[in-house]
Motif scaffolding. Structure first.
Motif, PDB file in Angstrom:
ATOM      1  N   TRP A  83       8.935   8.375   3.243  1.00 10.52           N
ATOM      2  CA  TRP A  83      10.254   7.773   2.959  1.00 10.52           C
ATOM      3  C   TRP A  83      10.205   7.020   1.635  1.00 10.52           C
ATOM      4  O   TRP A  83      11.133   7.111   0.816  1.00 10.52           O
ATOM      5  CB  TRP A  83      10.624   6.848   4.114  1.00 10.52           C
ATOM      6  CG  TRP A  83      11.856   6.027   3.926  1.00 10.52           C
ATOM      7  CD1 TRP A  83      13.130   6.467   3.774  1.00 10.52           C
ATOM      8  CD2 TRP A  83      11.927   4.598   3.901  1.00 10.52           C
ATOM      9  NE1 TRP A  83      14.009   5.399   3.657  1.00 10.52           N
ATOM     10  CE2 TRP A  83      13.279   4.244   3.737  1.00 10.52           C
ATOM     11  CE3 TRP A  83      10.980   3.582   4.024  1.00 10.52           C
ATOM     12  CZ2 TRP A  83      13.711   2.918   3.676  1.00 10.52           C
ATOM     13  CZ3 TRP A  83      11.406   2.259   3.974  1.00 10.52           C
ATOM     14  CH2 TRP A  83      12.744   1.941   3.802  1.00 10.52           C
ATOM     15  N   ALA A  84       9.126   6.278   1.389  1.00 11.52           N
ATOM     16  CA  ALA A  84       8.960   5.593   0.109  1.00 11.52           C
ATOM     17  C   ALA A  84       8.873   6.593  -1.039  1.00 11.52           C
ATOM     18  O   ALA A  84       9.394   6.364  -2.139  1.00 11.52           O
ATOM     19  CB  ALA A  84       7.717   4.707   0.148  1.00 11.52           C
ATOM     20  N   LEU A  85       8.228   7.728  -0.805  1.00 16.87           N
ATOM     21  CA  LEU A  85       8.135   8.777  -1.816  1.00 16.87           C
ATOM     22  C   LEU A  85       9.502   9.362  -2.132  1.00 16.87           C
ATOM     23  O   LEU A  85       9.764   9.770  -3.272  1.00 16.87           O
ATOM     24  CB  LEU A  85       7.191   9.881  -1.345  1.00 16.87           C
ATOM     25  CG  LEU A  85       7.057  11.122  -2.223  1.00 16.87           C
ATOM     26  CD1 LEU A  85       6.560  10.768  -3.617  1.00 16.87           C
ATOM     27  CD2 LEU A  85       6.131  12.145  -1.561  1.00 16.87           C
ATOM     28  N   GLY A  86      10.388   9.404  -1.138  1.00 16.76           N
ATOM     29  CA  GLY A  86      11.713   9.987  -1.333  1.00 16.76           C
ATOM     30  C   GLY A  86      12.478   9.380  -2.492  1.00 16.76           C
ATOM     31  O   GLY A  86      13.213  10.073  -3.206  1.00 16.76           O
ATOM     32  N   ALA A  98      -3.610  -1.507  -4.010  1.00 17.06           N
ATOM     33  CA  ALA A  98      -2.372  -1.869  -3.317  1.00 17.06           C
ATOM     34  C   ALA A  98      -1.929  -3.288  -3.599  1.00 17.06           C
ATOM     35  O   ALA A  98      -0.839  -3.691  -3.218  1.00 17.06           O
ATOM     36  CB  ALA A  98      -2.553  -1.703  -1.814  1.00 17.06           C
ATOM     37  N   ALA A  99      -2.756  -4.072  -4.282  1.00 19.35           N
ATOM     38  CA  ALA A  99      -2.487  -5.504  -4.403  1.00 19.35           C
ATOM     39  C   ALA A  99      -1.501  -5.842  -5.487  1.00 19.35           C
ATOM     40  O   ALA A  99      -0.870  -6.893  -5.473  1.00 19.35           O
ATOM     41  CB  ALA A  99      -3.798  -6.258  -4.648  1.00 19.35           C
ATOM     42  N   THR A 100      -1.337  -4.980  -6.483  1.00 18.76           N
ATOM     43  CA  THR A 100      -0.487  -5.321  -7.611  1.00 18.76           C
ATOM     44  C   THR A 100       0.663  -4.337  -7.724  1.00 18.76           C
ATOM     45  O   THR A 100       0.596  -3.201  -7.288  1.00 18.76           O
ATOM     46  CB  THR A 100      -1.280  -5.297  -8.925  1.00 18.76           C
ATOM     47  OG1 THR A 100      -1.751  -3.961  -9.164  1.00 18.76           O
ATOM     48  CG2 THR A 100      -2.461  -6.253  -8.858  1.00 18.76           C
ATOM     49  N   ALA A 150       0.831  -1.201   0.000  1.00 17.34           N
ATOM     50  CA  ALA A 150       0.000   0.000   0.000  1.00 17.34           C
ATOM     51  C   ALA A 150       0.867   1.253   0.000  1.00 17.34           C
ATOM     52  O   ALA A 150       0.606   2.211  -0.744  1.00 17.34           O
ATOM     53  CB  ALA A 150      -0.932  -0.008   1.206  1.00 17.34           C
ATOM     54  N   LYS A 151       1.893   1.277   0.837  1.00 17.00           N
ATOM     55  CA  LYS A 151       2.748   2.461   0.923  1.00 17.00           C
ATOM     56  C   LYS A 151       3.475   2.729  -0.393  1.00 17.00           C
ATOM     57  O   LYS A 151       3.616   3.885  -0.811  1.00 17.00           O
ATOM     58  CB  LYS A 151       3.759   2.288   2.058  1.00 17.00           C
ATOM     59  CG  LYS A 151       3.115   2.339   3.445  1.00 17.00           C
ATOM     60  CD  LYS A 151       4.123   2.074   4.543  1.00 17.00           C
ATOM     61  CE  LYS A 151       3.449   2.126   5.911  1.00 17.00           C
ATOM     62  NZ  LYS A 151       4.385   1.837   7.015  1.00 17.00           N
ATOM     63  N   GLN A 152       3.921   1.669  -1.060  1.00 17.34           N
ATOM     64  CA  GLN A 152       4.610   1.850  -2.336  1.00 17.34           C
ATOM     65  C   GLN A 152       3.662   2.380  -3.400  1.00 17.34           C
ATOM     66  O   GLN A 152       4.027   3.240  -4.206  1.00 17.34           O
ATOM     67  CB  GLN A 152       5.229   0.523  -2.789  1.00 17.34           C
ATOM     68  CG  GLN A 152       6.341   0.009  -1.893  1.00 17.34           C
ATOM     69  CD  GLN A 152       7.526   0.963  -1.821  1.00 17.34           C
ATOM     70  OE1 GLN A 152       7.823   1.682  -2.788  1.00 17.34           O
ATOM     71  NE2 GLN A 152       8.210   0.989  -0.685  1.00 17.34           N
TER      72      GLN A 152
END
Length: 267
Positions: free
Chosen positions: A105-108, A256-258, A78-80
């Motif tokens: 942080w993932a957005l960074g 968020a699943a794929t 989900a975060k990605q």
């Protein structure tokens, strides 16, 4: 008055007085005691209050703050997906702020490849991620401040730096989001720093996966309406989506699943 509006009024009364009686609330809101008791049941299940005989008092909110490493392993798909969608909203050459958090942080990692950005952040982890990219030529401003377990820099130094700046967009991570409590964090100082970030941004974009819904931290730093845009994942219930759609400026839901296409579904 809608149920959630009534519950928000009840919570305001509990916070103001420290506690309320069912009989007082029936007179104040003009509804039956059964309706008030159902509202108290909902607020209690949300963690906002604690029911006592004949009424309610303030509840025991989430006060323990998980460390960055613990939180970074939660809800990764989900975060990605949320981070990828957020990156599409950033125009080259603008000034953006990224708050502390594992979703920011993932957005960074995406931000590092967008040319001409000036990035302000109060997260050591976010700054490290952006600056570690070999391709990045961005200007990164780290606010300074006292570091929390979640790698956030907070306190007077951070707040003073933030209040001297202006951002085109703020990408804000949250510990919890709730219809009544709004956006919350377990850390009082981080709440104040988040308020400063919101105050200096032209557009506030909240990034919160569906597991954050109904989580209530110790300190709130804004109602749901503070979000011009809220990006979340499709794990939200229909009821939660309806509340958010009514409360925020724009609700963006991503699958968020794929790992494939993540074009946000704009609600």
């Amino acid at each position: 008055m809608l149920a959630r509006q009534r519950q928000a009024r009840i919570l305001d009364e509990v916070r103001r007085a420290g506690g309320v009686r069912v009989s007082e609330l029936t007179l104040l809101l003009g509804v039956s005691d059964m309706t008030i008791r159902r509202d108290l049941d909902q607020l209690s299940s949300d963690g906002a209050i604690q029911k006592v005989h004949g009424g309610a008092v303030l509840g025991s909110h989430v006060t323990e703050e998980p460390g960055f490493e613990v939180k970074s392993n939660l809800a990764q798909p989900a975060k990605q997906a949320i981070a990828a969608q957020a990156a599409r909203m950033i125009a080259p050459g603008t000034a953006v702020a990224l708050s502390a958090g594992t979703t920011t942080w993932a957005l960074g990692r995406h931000v590092a490849s967008i040319p001409g950005l000036t990035v302000v952040t109060n997260s050591t982890a976010v700054a490290d991620t952006i600056c570690s990219s070999e391709s990045t030529k961005l200007t990164v401003i780290l606010t300074g401040g006292v570091r929390t377990p979640s790698a956030a820099l907070v306190g007077p130094v951070a707040d003073s730096t933030i209040r001297s700046l202006h951002f085109d967009q703020l990408f804000l991570g949250v510990h919890g989001m709730d219809a009544v409590a709004g956006f919350t964090t377990p850390n009082l100082a981080e709440a104040e720093t988040n308020r400063a970030l919101i105050d200096r941004a032209q557009v506030v974009i909240v990034m919160a996966d569906s597991s954050k819904w109904t989580t209530v931290g110790l300190a709130d730093f804004g109602p749901l309406s503070a979000a011009d845009v809220l990006i979340t994942d499709d794990g939200l219930s229909d009821e939660a989506r309806a509340v958010l759609k009514e409360s925020v400026g724009e609700l963006v839901v991503v699958p968020a699943a794929t790992e494939g296409s993540r074009e946000g579904a704009r609600a």
